[in-house]
Design an enzyme around this catalytic site. Structure first.
Site, PDB file in Angstrom:
ATOM      1  CE  LYS A 128      -3.928   1.832   2.722  1.00  0.00           C
ATOM      2  NZ  LYS A 128      -4.788   1.570   3.902  1.00  0.00           N
ATOM      3  CB  SER A 178      -8.051   3.423   3.125  1.00  0.00           C
ATOM      4  OG  SER A 178      -7.205   2.750   4.026  1.00  0.00           O
ATOM      5  CB  SER A 222      -8.383   0.529   5.908  1.00  0.00           C
ATOM      6  OG  SER A 222      -9.061   1.756   5.957  1.00  0.00           O
TER       7      SER A 222
END
Lengths: 490, 95, 479
Positions: A76, A151, A175
């Site tokens: 990420k 997210s 997330s």
């Protein structure tokens, strides 16, 4: 070979079916051909990946290969990566080359993994749909008119679309688990303190935890084993040994006590989701678990608690983005204060600014007690609910999300509707508990996730339960249609 | 409750955020709704409840007093918008 | 009718702790390095980095707390103080707010007239220092050096117990001596290692309620503390006597103009939004850890002063001067031990000649050009009458200039005292013969001229004659 799990790839690499360079080349081709449709990547580090893959192959030839050696993964874009853009999907960091590796990145590198790139996300991990990215939204591989969740949306989409077998993510209020559920993959958020936060750009420091997005519980066990552990650079990192998570995957579930909170099955839960989740719980019962109903009476306050605590911490954490030492600086300004305001006004997106404003407000004089202190107390009540539950059960099971993936743009106008997406996941973050989302069915062709939450440091048990479930179901092996596209070399 | 224009201005100033004039109304509306939403917390009885700042009952670990860093300011300053004579430059700081 | 005003002062002293590395990172705290060369990722507030607390800084805070009889918090908490400023990289300062590591205590200070006064300590807490803004002209820009960012500070907050600028200075000096005794701060005020903010207010004498106070920021010398407070008190009284009101605000002292002025506000509404730092856990200190630190406490200035009075029979004044620093006290004790002589003589030399030489050359006692052993060697020669006290000053000056030890210099320069009575008598005879007029006057009753004859004899011997013998023999000759 892109259909294989990490465990399978590990065996194939070991038996010489193909090399890491071959595997990496193949996946890079897929990332290039399919990635853009999903907008899952911020950066693709092709050259670097091939270098790392070649080194991994050399290590294997030298007899020095661990289970993750030569396995391609992605991070990420919230994890700092030495020499590589680390943007947090924010304009304020869109020129930021990190001079160091996050501990997680370093540990996975040490384990021999090959980094293919950095994935798209909600800006600074603030969002539940991956629509809050300065690089545009990520699309759900099962239906490109829908969100992948957030997210960690880019990581989830990339793994679900079989571009990569595994990815890192972070989970502050759901997330990892929420996008895993919405894209039909396995997401693991470990106990707070299990994985180092060093080098993971902070959103809400007392809630953030790094974890994995994979296609099986076994793969999650392999990745977590490499990522977890004490880090002297992180004061909140737990000084606890890391167990061999793979060793207990096949343990029996006989006598396992699973609590099902009635609060998870409220009116907000879509009936079809409910059916899928109940079927999954029944499956666990067939595997030997004892199911009972439990109560988490303060769970209803978890979302409002979260939306005080998280913005408060983020408002302070994001003050360092001031245009002085790194990141974007406005071009024109009248004076110092104006430079700050313009830099930050231009650099942050709407949702980030909303949360900074809320956080600033709840910490300010006159409001601190009513909001921040109150939220910290309610947080204690919520944590106490879980602690009480774990006196009578070993594990809590329920839905990960109220609905399957929703349409892009459907909730962007109303922050509160968006926030309520995380109603089932936020509690674990507030209490610091480990949680997983495991694929457990489909509603109208869209994946649904089963969430399991354990007591502190019970990751081995969670992985064991998820793995046993995946031995008797095949939801986790289903791939979206688009995954069949791209260059087919297997 | 709703946030007044003045309150909005004060919070934005504390947070050093500039908003375009046309953003302000919608933002004030969003913030007011969020604040209304979190207002639910006041219903909870938290008498005698201690605030919880950390999810784990751990205490601060102490580091040995050792210098292990080397000078890397050239590398670190590559990310800065403006540097001169090894200093980070900012608009004149008022005294 | 004129109102009699009473001044009320409280100080917040910032003492940089003498750790090798910073409070939350492993960068060096050394002073004077190339800009930003000692600012690592943590000090720069880079994305993703985290603070880890320096154990030595905690020990030093505890040591201080024990020395001033403060409560040591078994559990204290680090908080973030949020504000934007270019020398504050993270946009917040890690400090302690509601639960500081050191709680209430007290210190006894000595005022100029020798009297003692108790000053209450409210608290002392750990925090990180900020960097520095340099305002040299970078075409309208300021330059930021973050080497100092993250240096550990102990902020010592006093009760508003001081009643004059002189008392405030005495308190600050007392603290300055104490932190150096404890070896927790180098006390270097030029480098900013020890500085203070002064909270000043005035009220009509007899009134209980405190007046509105102003805070004078960043005073880094004893002289400035005194001048700034005095000028601020004058200003406040002027304001009040002309019917105005004192505004609660932060002020800066301008030493060039000898005035205080309003600091242009950093922001209109200062709202620091303190909250517990989620990156740091509660600091828990056990009874055993506190006792272990207690075991490392040195003899404190007050204890040493009292011992000097009783053990060496020194006056309170001498004892106070000699205990100003641990090094001075140790030097003195080394001289006494090596010389084996009168402590009072050693005290006079250390507090007198040696201190003057140190002051003049701007040296610390640790850098003295005359060692304790060397000074003891000199004092021995006074004690055994090899030289007189007056000659000894000349020898000392030569020693300071590096000409060798006392004996060498006495030999080389032929300064050995003349103690041979016959030789002295011969010189006396010559002096008397050369001054018949004075002899007549003396015999005529002008007793004061005795001194003239002593002076002439000493002059003739270049000061080397033993003064006692000269006196004795002259009396006999002139009788």
């Amino acid at each position: 070979m892109h259909d294989k799990t990490i465990a399978e790839l590990s065996r194939s690499l070991q038996s010489g079916d193909f090399s890491s360079v071959e595997l990496t080349t193949h996946l890079l081709d897929r990332v290039e051909s399919l990635g853009p449709q999903l907008n899952a990547f911020v950066t693709v580090t092709g050259e670097l990946a091939l270098e790392q893959a070649a080194k991994a192959d050399q290590r294997r030839a030298a007899g020095d290969a661990g289970p993750l050696n030569g396995i391609p993964i992605v991070h990420k874009d919230l994890f700092c990566t030495d020499g590589v853009l680390t943007s947090c999907a924010s304009r304020i960091l869109d020129n930021f080359i990190s001079p160091y590796d996050a501990t997680v990145v370093g540990k996975l590198k040490q384990a021999g993994t090959v980094m293919l790139g950095k994935t798209n996300m909600d800006e600074f991990a603030m969002g539940s749909s991956n629509e809050n990215s300065c690089f545009g939204p990520v699309k759900n591989p099962w239906d490109d008119t829908r969100v992948p969740g957030g997210s960690s949306g880019g990581s989830a989409a990339a793994v679900a679309a079989r571009l990569l077998p595994g990815a890192t993510g972070t989970d502050t209020g759901g997330s990892i688990r929420q996008p895993a559920a919405l894209t039909g993959i396995t997401g693991l958020k470990p106990t707070y303190g299990r994985v180092s936060r060093y080098g993971m750009v902070a959103f809400a420091s007392s809630l953030d935890q790094a974890g994995t997005l994979t296609r099986s519980a076994e793969d999650a066990a392999m990745m977590l084993g490499a990522m977890a552990g004490f880090d002297p650079r992180d004061s909140t990192s737990a000084e606890k040994d890391v167990p061999d998570y793979r060793a207990t995957l096949d343990d029996s579930l006989d006598g396992l006590r699973i609590g099902v909170p009635t609060e998870f099955f409220d009116d907000g839960l879509m009936p079809a989701n409910k059916t899928a989740v109940e079927a999954a719980i029944h499956e666990l019962e067939k595997l030997g678990a004892k199911i009972s109903q439990i109560h988490l009476p303060n769970l209803g306050l978890s979302v409002p608690t979260y939306y005080v605590v998280a913005p408060a911490e983020c408002s302070s954490n994001l003050s360092r983005f001031d245009g002085v030492r790194f990141g974007h600086r406005a071009e024109k300004y009248a004076d110092l204060t104006d430079m700050y305001k313009k830099t930050r006004g231009q650099g942050f997106g709407a949702e980030v600014k909303r949360r900074i404003m809320i956080g600033t407000y709840v910490l300010s004089t006159g409001y601190y007690d009513a909001y921040y202190l109150k939220a910290q107390k309610v947080r204690q009540l919520i944590a106490a609910d879980y602690a009480a539950a774990f006196k009578s059960v070993d594990l809590i099971a329920g839905p990960t999300t109220p609905t399957p993936a929703f349409e892009l743009g459907a909730k962007t106008d109303d922050p509160i509707t968006m926030y309520l997406n995380d109603i089932y996941t936020i509690g674990a973050n507030l209490a610091g508990l480990p949680g997983m989302s495991v694929p457990c069915g489909f509603v109208d062709g869209l994946p649904v996730g089963l969430q399991i939450v354990g007591s502190h440091f019970s990751e081995a048990r969670l992985l064991n339960v998820a793995h046993r479930y995946q031995q008797v179901t095949d939801w986790h092996t289903r791939a979206p249609e688009m995954a069949a596209g791209g260059t087919a070399r297997t | 409750m709703s946030l007044s224009r003045n309150e909005m201005h004060n919070i934005a100033h504390l947070a050093r955020l500039e908003f375009a004039e046309e953003e302000v109304a919608a933002l004030a509306d969003d913030l007011s709704r969020i604040i209304d939403f979190v207002e639910q917390l006041s219903q909870a009885n938290t008498d005698d409840v201690l605030p919880m700042a950390h999810p784990l009952e751990m205490v601060q670990r102490l580091r040995a007093d050792e210098v292990t860093e080397t000078d890397q300011h050239r590398k670190f300053q590559q990310n800065a918008a403006s540097v001169e004579e090894d200093l980070y430059l900012v608009p004149k700081v008022l005294e | 009718m004129t109102i009699e005003w009473e001044t009320v002062i409280g100080l917040e002293i910032h003492a940089q702790l003498a750790t090798r590395s910073k409070i939350f990172s492993s960068s060096s705290t050394a002073y004077g390095a190339q800009p930003n060369s000692q600012a690592n990722l943590v000090d720069l507030g880079y994305p993703g980095v985290l603070p880890v607390l320096n154990g030595e800084a905690v020990k030093m805070a505890v040591k201080f707390g024990l020395a001033v009889n403060c409560e040591i918090a078994r559990r204290s908490v680090f908080a973030r103080k949020n504000y934007f400023y270019p020398d504050l990289p993270k946009g917040y300062q890690i400090s302690q707010f509601e639960l500081p590591v050191v709680g209430r205590g007290e210190i006894h200070i000595t005022l100029d007239d020798g009297s003692r006064k108790r000053v209450g300590i409210t608290r002392a807490h750990l925090e990180e220092d900020a960097g520095k803004s340099l305002h040299e002209d970078f075409e309208g820009m300021s330059g930021i050096d973050l080497n100092r960012a993250g240096t550990p500070l102990l902020e010592i907050v006093s009760e508003p117990d001081m009643r004059s600028a002189a008392e405030a200075v005495a308190y600050m000096k007392g603290m300055h001596t104490l932190v150096r005794y404890l070896e927790i701060c180098d006390g270097n005020m030029q480098e900013g290692s020890f500085r203070c903010d002064a909270n000043v207010s005035v009220r009509p004498k007899g009134q209980q309620e405190l007046g509105t106070r102003t805070e004078i920021k960043n005073l880094n010398s004893f002289r400035y503390v005194e001048k700034a407070i005095n000028i601020e008190v004058e200003r406040q009284i002027d304001v009040l006597e002309s019917g105005g009101k004192v505004v609660q605000e932060t002020r800066l002292y301008d030493s060039a103009k000898n005035e205080t002025r309003t600091m242009r506000l950093k922001e209109e509404a200062n709202d620091y939004r303190y909250f517990p730092d989620p990156d740091l856990l509660p600091l828990v200190i056990s009874e055993e850890e506190i006792e272990a630190v207690r075991g490392t406490l040195p003899e404190l200035p007050d204890q040493k002063r009292e011992r000097f009075c009783s053990e060496y029979k020194l006056s309170d004044y001498d004892a106070r001067v000699l205990t100003t620093s641990r090094e001075m006290a140790a030097y003195f004790e080394a001289v006494v031990e090596a010389s084996g002589g009168e402590p009072k003589v050693a005290a006079n030399w250390v507090a007198g000649e040696l201190s003057a030489a140190l002051n003049q050359s701007g040296r610390d006692i640790g850098e003295s050009k005359v060692s304790a052993a060397a000074l003891a060697g000199l004092l021995k020669r006074i004690a055994d009458h090899t030289i007189s006290g007056k000659i000894a000053k000349e020898v000392f000056a030569a020693m300071w200039d590096g000409e060798g030890d006392a004996d060498d210099i006495i030999e080389q320069r032929g300064l050995r005292q003349i103690t041979d009575s016959a030789a002295i008598e011969k010189i006396i005879d010559e002096v008397i013969a050369a001054n018949p007029g004075q002899l007549e006057q003396f015999r005529g009753g002008k007793d004061k001229l005795f001194g003239f004859f002593v002076g002439q004899v000493m002059k003739a011997t270049q000061g080397k004659a033993n003064p006692g013998q000269v006196n004795q023999l002259l009396k006999k000759k002139l009788a």
